[in-house]
Design a protein around this motif. Structure first.
Motif, PDB file in Angstrom:
ATOM      1  N   SER A  49       0.843  -1.196   0.000  1.00 38.22           N
ATOM      2  CA  SER A  49       0.000   0.000   0.000  1.00 38.22           C
ATOM      3  C   SER A  49       0.880   1.248   0.000  1.00 38.22           C
ATOM      4  O   SER A  49       1.921   1.288   0.682  1.00 38.22           O
ATOM      5  N   PRO A  50       0.500   2.279  -0.761  1.00 37.78           N
ATOM      6  CA  PRO A  50       1.307   3.512  -0.807  1.00 37.78           C
ATOM      7  C   PRO A  50       1.379   4.178   0.566  1.00 37.78           C
ATOM      8  O   PRO A  50       0.370   4.291   1.269  1.00 37.78           O
ATOM      9  N   ALA A  51       2.560   4.609   0.947  1.00 33.41           N
ATOM     10  CA  ALA A  51       2.746   5.304   2.231  1.00 33.41           C
ATOM     11  C   ALA A  51       2.414   6.786   2.079  1.00 33.41           C
ATOM     12  O   ALA A  51       2.618   7.374   1.005  1.00 33.41           O
ATOM     13  N   PRO A  52       1.894   7.406   3.120  1.00 36.81           N
ATOM     14  CA  PRO A  52       1.642   8.855   3.062  1.00 36.81           C
ATOM     15  C   PRO A  52       2.949   9.613   2.813  1.00 36.81           C
ATOM     16  O   PRO A  52       4.015   9.216   3.281  1.00 36.81           O
ATOM     17  N   ARG A  53       2.833  10.727   2.100  1.00 38.60           N
ATOM     18  CA  ARG A  53       3.997  11.536   1.774  1.00 38.60           C
ATOM     19  C   ARG A  53       3.766  12.977   2.225  1.00 38.60           C
ATOM     20  O   ARG A  53       2.633  13.407   2.457  1.00 38.60           O
ATOM     21  N   VAL A  54       4.877  13.742   2.316  1.00 42.63           N
ATOM     22  CA  VAL A  54       4.823  15.148   2.719  1.00 42.63           C
ATOM     23  C   VAL A  54       5.648  15.958   1.732  1.00 42.63           C
ATOM     24  O   VAL A  54       6.752  15.547   1.347  1.00 42.63           O
ATOM     25  N   VAL A  55       5.123  17.131   1.323  1.00 42.82           N
ATOM     26  CA  VAL A  55       5.852  18.008   0.419  1.00 42.82           C
ATOM     27  C   VAL A  55       5.590  19.454   0.822  1.00 42.82           C
ATOM     28  O   VAL A  55       4.473  19.804   1.236  1.00 42.82           O
ATOM     29  N   ASP A  56       6.613  20.288   0.739  1.00 34.56           N
ATOM     30  CA  ASP A  56       6.426  21.720   0.990  1.00 34.56           C
ATOM     31  C   ASP A  56       5.707  22.364  -0.185  1.00 34.56           C
ATOM     32  O   ASP A  56       5.949  22.011  -1.345  1.00 34.56           O
ATOM     33  N   GLU A  57       4.853  23.307   0.143  1.00 37.75           N
ATOM     34  CA  GLU A  57       4.153  24.084  -0.881  1.00 37.75           C
ATOM     35  C   GLU A  57       5.149  24.641  -1.898  1.00 37.75           C
ATOM     36  O   GLU A  57       6.184  25.199  -1.531  1.00 37.75           O
ATOM     37  N   GLY A  58       4.847  24.431  -3.188  1.00 34.84           N
ATOM     38  CA  GLY A  58       5.708  24.926  -4.246  1.00 34.84           C
ATOM     39  C   GLY A  58       6.823  23.984  -4.635  1.00 34.84           C
ATOM     40  O   GLY A  58       7.506  24.214  -5.633  1.00 34.84           O
ATOM     41  N   ASN A  59       7.047  22.898  -3.876  1.00 35.50           N
ATOM     42  CA  ASN A  59       8.082  21.912  -4.187  1.00 35.50           C
ATOM     43  C   ASN A  59       7.465  20.654  -4.786  1.00 35.50           C
ATOM     44  O   ASN A  59       6.247  20.486  -4.800  1.00 35.50           O
ATOM     45  N   SER A  60       8.310  19.750  -5.246  1.00 31.36           N
ATOM     46  CA  SER A  60       7.809  18.523  -5.866  1.00 31.36           C
ATOM     47  C   SER A  60       8.498  17.305  -5.257  1.00 31.36           C
ATOM     48  O   SER A  60       9.614  17.394  -4.729  1.00 31.36           O
ATOM     49  N   ILE A  61       7.817  16.167  -5.340  1.00 32.89           N
ATOM     50  CA  ILE A  61       8.356  14.896  -4.881  1.00 32.89           C
ATOM     51  C   ILE A  61       8.057  13.830  -5.933  1.00 32.89           C
ATOM     52  O   ILE A  61       7.192  14.009  -6.804  1.00 32.89           O
ATOM     53  N   LEU A  62       8.768  12.724  -5.832  1.00 31.06           N
ATOM     54  CA  LEU A  62       8.562  11.614  -6.756  1.00 31.06           C
ATOM     55  C   LEU A  62       7.611  10.612  -6.113  1.00 31.06           C
ATOM     56  O   LEU A  62       7.818  10.164  -4.983  1.00 31.06           O
ATOM     57  N   LEU A  63       6.543  10.257  -6.839  1.00 32.44           N
ATOM     58  CA  LEU A  63       5.585   9.245  -6.393  1.00 32.44           C
ATOM     59  C   LEU A  63       5.773   7.993  -7.236  1.00 32.44           C
ATOM     60  O   LEU A  63       6.008   8.077  -8.453  1.00 32.44           O
ATOM     61  N   ALA A  64       5.646   6.846  -6.584  1.00 32.52           N
ATOM     62  CA  ALA A  64       5.809   5.577  -7.303  1.00 32.52           C
ATOM     63  C   ALA A  64       4.794   4.570  -6.783  1.00 32.52           C
ATOM     64  O   ALA A  64       4.341   4.665  -5.632  1.00 32.52           O
ATOM     65  N   ILE A  65       4.434   3.626  -7.605  1.00 38.96           N
ATOM     66  CA  ILE A  65       3.500   2.574  -7.234  1.00 38.96           C
ATOM     67  C   ILE A  65       4.096   1.236  -7.659  1.00 38.96           C
ATOM     68  O   ILE A  65       4.733   1.126  -8.720  1.00 38.96           O
ATOM     69  N   ASN A  66       3.960   0.232  -6.831  1.00 37.04           N
ATOM     70  CA  ASN A  66       4.463  -1.107  -7.136  1.00 37.04           C
ATOM     71  C   ASN A  66       3.289  -2.075  -7.261  1.00 37.04           C
ATOM     72  O   ASN A  66       2.530  -2.276  -6.298  1.00 37.04           O
ATOM     73  N   ALA A  67       3.131  -2.615  -8.459  1.00 28.60           N
ATOM     74  CA  ALA A  67       2.030  -3.539  -8.714  1.00 28.60           C
ATOM     75  C   ALA A  67       2.513  -4.634  -9.659  1.00 28.60           C
ATOM     76  O   ALA A  67       3.490  -4.466 -10.396  1.00 28.60           O
ATOM     77  N   VAL A  68       1.818  -5.746  -9.630  1.00 36.74           N
ATOM     78  CA  VAL A  68       2.119  -6.868 -10.537  1.00 36.74           C
ATOM     79  C   VAL A  68       0.822  -7.397 -11.112  1.00 36.74           C
ATOM     80  O   VAL A  68      -0.273  -7.133 -10.589  1.00 36.74           O
ATOM     81  N   ASP A  69       0.952  -8.174 -12.185  1.00 37.12           N
ATOM     82  CA  ASP A  69      -0.187  -8.877 -12.771  1.00 37.12           C
ATOM     83  C   ASP A  69       0.175 -10.367 -12.801  1.00 37.12           C
ATOM     84  O   ASP A  69       1.181 -10.757 -13.410  1.00 37.12           O
TER      85      ASP A  69
END
Length: 266
Positions: free
Chosen positions: A10-30
């Motif tokens: 399950s994706p973990a909660p993230r924190v980012v400062d206003e005006g900044n950016s972060i990298l989001l990723a998802i891990n899934a399989v079929d």
């Protein structure tokens, strides 16, 4: 039988400062080893328009929690969705330019200005307030402020965004004393013997100063003293004098001294 994709974690909660950016990723399989199609809804408009297993998310305006949605599809109609909670932290506005003159004359308007920016851009409203250090305050980015008396004052500017983020900056301004000014004395060039000489004189000064004006009539008589009070910027003084002695002419000396010691004489 087709099996939908599944998340590895399950994706973990993230924190980012206003005006900044972060990298989001998802891990899934079929489990059927179907190729996965991953798309993100980064702007919370309901459309999954950003593809990729990893994407960059920018926190536009905080404080807020945006639940970034991601859709994972095997292309066969079996889709799953997940959410990544991102806490966007508000950032205080920045003071980019703080313009305060180092010195200024008393009773002369000082130009003061501040340029501010906010990480949220036009999404945040920023208010500006000033404390001029002499008991006066004002709001707005640009100011013209007049100090009534000389001295050293601390000017402080405070900027606050609509979410409560604030930043302050201060500077000292040295206000210089300005001597009083005496206008041209008005009196007749000649008078008859036994006639009193009328004299009129315009005195101007800084607002908060008290000025003593002394008239030396030049005949050995007592000097005449006038006081221009602090709450008067300028005044016309009127006097008359009956000269003693037999000299055919006299030199009249007029001296003005303010309460800071500045002197002017005619």
């Amino acid at each position: 039988i087709n099996v939908p994709p599944r998340l590895l974690q399950s994706p973990a909660p993230r924190v980012v400062d206003e005006g900044n950016s972060i990298l989001l990723a998802i891990n899934a399989v079929d489990d059927n080893e179907d190729a996965l199609i991953i798309r993100w809804d980064l702007d919370d408009d309901g459309d999954f328009e950003t593809p990729g297993q990893r994407v960059r998310f920018t926190g536009l305006d905080g404080p807020a929690v945006q639940r970034v949605k991601v859709q994972i599809s095997d292309g066969l109609g079996d889709d799953i969705e997940a959410e990544v909670p991102v806490a966007i932290v508000n950032q205080a506005p920045s003071i980019d330019v703080f313009s305060v003159p180092a010195t200024i004359d008393e009773s002369t308007a000082a130009s003061l200005a501040v340029v501010v920016s906010d990480a949220a851009g036009p999404r945040d409203t920023v208010s500006v307030s000033w404390d001029f250090g002499d008991g006066d305050t004002a709001t707005g980015a640009s100011q013209a402020h007049t100090y009534d008396d000389d001295g050293t004052y601390t000017v402080e500017v405070n900027v606050v965004d609509e979410d409560g983020g604030q930043r302050s900056q201060s500077a000292e301004i040295n206000v210089l004393n300005v001597p009083p000014t005496l206008g041209e004395p008005l009196f007749p060039a000649t008078i008859d013997e036994g006639q009193a000489l009328p004299l009129a004189l315009r005195v101007s000064k800084a607002t908060a100063d008290v000025v003593n004006v002394t008239i030396n009539w030049g005949d050995g008589s007592a000097h005449e003293v006038f006081v221009v009070p602090a709450d008067v910027d300028s005044d016309t003084l009127e006097a008359s004098h009956l000269f003693t002695g037999e000299e055919p002419s006299r030199t009249i000396t007029i001296t003005a001294v303010d309460d800071d010691g500045a002197q002017v004489q005619r």
